[in-house]
Design an enzyme around this catalytic site. Structure first.
Site, short mmCIF file in Angstrom:
data_model
loop_
_atom_site.label_atom_id
_atom_site.label_comp_id
_atom_site.label_asym_id
_atom_site.label_seq_id
_atom_site.Cartn_x
_atom_site.Cartn_y
_atom_site.Cartn_z
CG ASP A 107 -9.18 -0.41 -17.75
OD1 ASP A 107 -10.20 -0.31 -17.99
OD2 ASP A 107 -8.92 -1.51 -16.48
CE LYS A 111 -11.51 -1.16 -14.24
NZ LYS A 111 -10.11 -1.64 -14.00
#
Length: 243
Positions: A107, A111
């Site tokens: 994740d 980002k």
């Protein structure tokens, strides 16, 4: 039409698709608003976009980009084992039911890829180097209970890393610089802007041609109310025809 979305997968997929998505959003005065892709709606993307519109060049971005991981590493100390900090974050609802989703680094890699793309870079998902926080056997555990049992066996490894880094703090930091991106467990000294992070806060430091010191953005890194507010702000910006 303009697009508003909190979904990070589109912005962190193959760069050809990402470029096409951004270019399509520029046609017919439409826009792509995805501020809530990271930072729970903190105005990170808008700031990077405005810097570039003004002719600035972003040459480095550093960030602690996960609210749950920020909490875990802030709670982890000589009196509290790493596995206990992960359990605590799970009990508070900061991680998902399976904490591995928050701890595997993917994740955060998505980002930093989104931020790099907003800064004008063209990265592929496989270009991002990820230093794993979890041992392979913990990631592969068949259940959450077995995951925690394995993680407890590795608590001493994390204690040793923290002790070797003292008096610096261990943080899980994403970095984009010179066209490359990485996610790594990194010790930072008291002079680093991330040193005093606490709770679930996240922080992003943007280094550009115009700024002598980094532009630092700090705030809550998680929370449904924050994401909802960020989405609503994006909808209003789309309706008003904002850049």
């Amino acid at each position: 039409i303009s697009i508003v979305s909190p979904h990070s997968m589109a912005g962190s997929g193959p760069s050809g698709f990402c470029r096409e998505l951004r270019q399509s959003a520029l046609k017919d005065r439409s826009r792509l608003f995805h501020e809530t892709n990271m930072g729970a709606g903190l105005p990170v993307m808008a700031i990077i976009r405005n810097l570039r519109l003004a002719g600035d060049v972003i040459h480095k971005i550093e960030g602690v980009l996960s609210g749950p991981l920020s909490y875990i590493l802030n709670a982890f100390n000589p009196q509290k084992a790493f596995s206990a900090a992960v359990r605590e974050a799970r009990q508070k609802g900061l991680t998902g039911p399976d904490p591995r989703v928050d701890l595997n680094g993917l994740d955060i890699a998505r980002k930093i890829m989104i931020l790099a793309g907003e800064a004008g870079a063209h990265l592929e998902p496989e270009d991002i180097q990820i230093e794993k926080l979890l041992p392979a056997e913990a990631e592969a555990a068949p259940s959450v209970d077995e995951f925690f049992a394995i993680l407890e066996k590795h608590d001493e490894d994390m204690r040793r890393k923290a002790a070797e880094s003292a008096p610096r703090r261990l943080l899980y930091i994403a970095r984009f610089e010179n066209g490359k991106a990485a996610v790594e467990l990194k010790p930072v000294s008291a002079s680093h802007p991330f040193y005093n992070l606490d709770g679930c806060d996240i922080m992003i430091a943007i280094y550009s041609r115009y700024c002598q010191t980094p532009l630092v953005i700090k705030g809550p890194g998680t929370g449904a109310h924050m994401i909802a507010a960020g989405l609503f702000a994006d909808v209003l910006n789309a309706a008003l025809g904002m850049p």
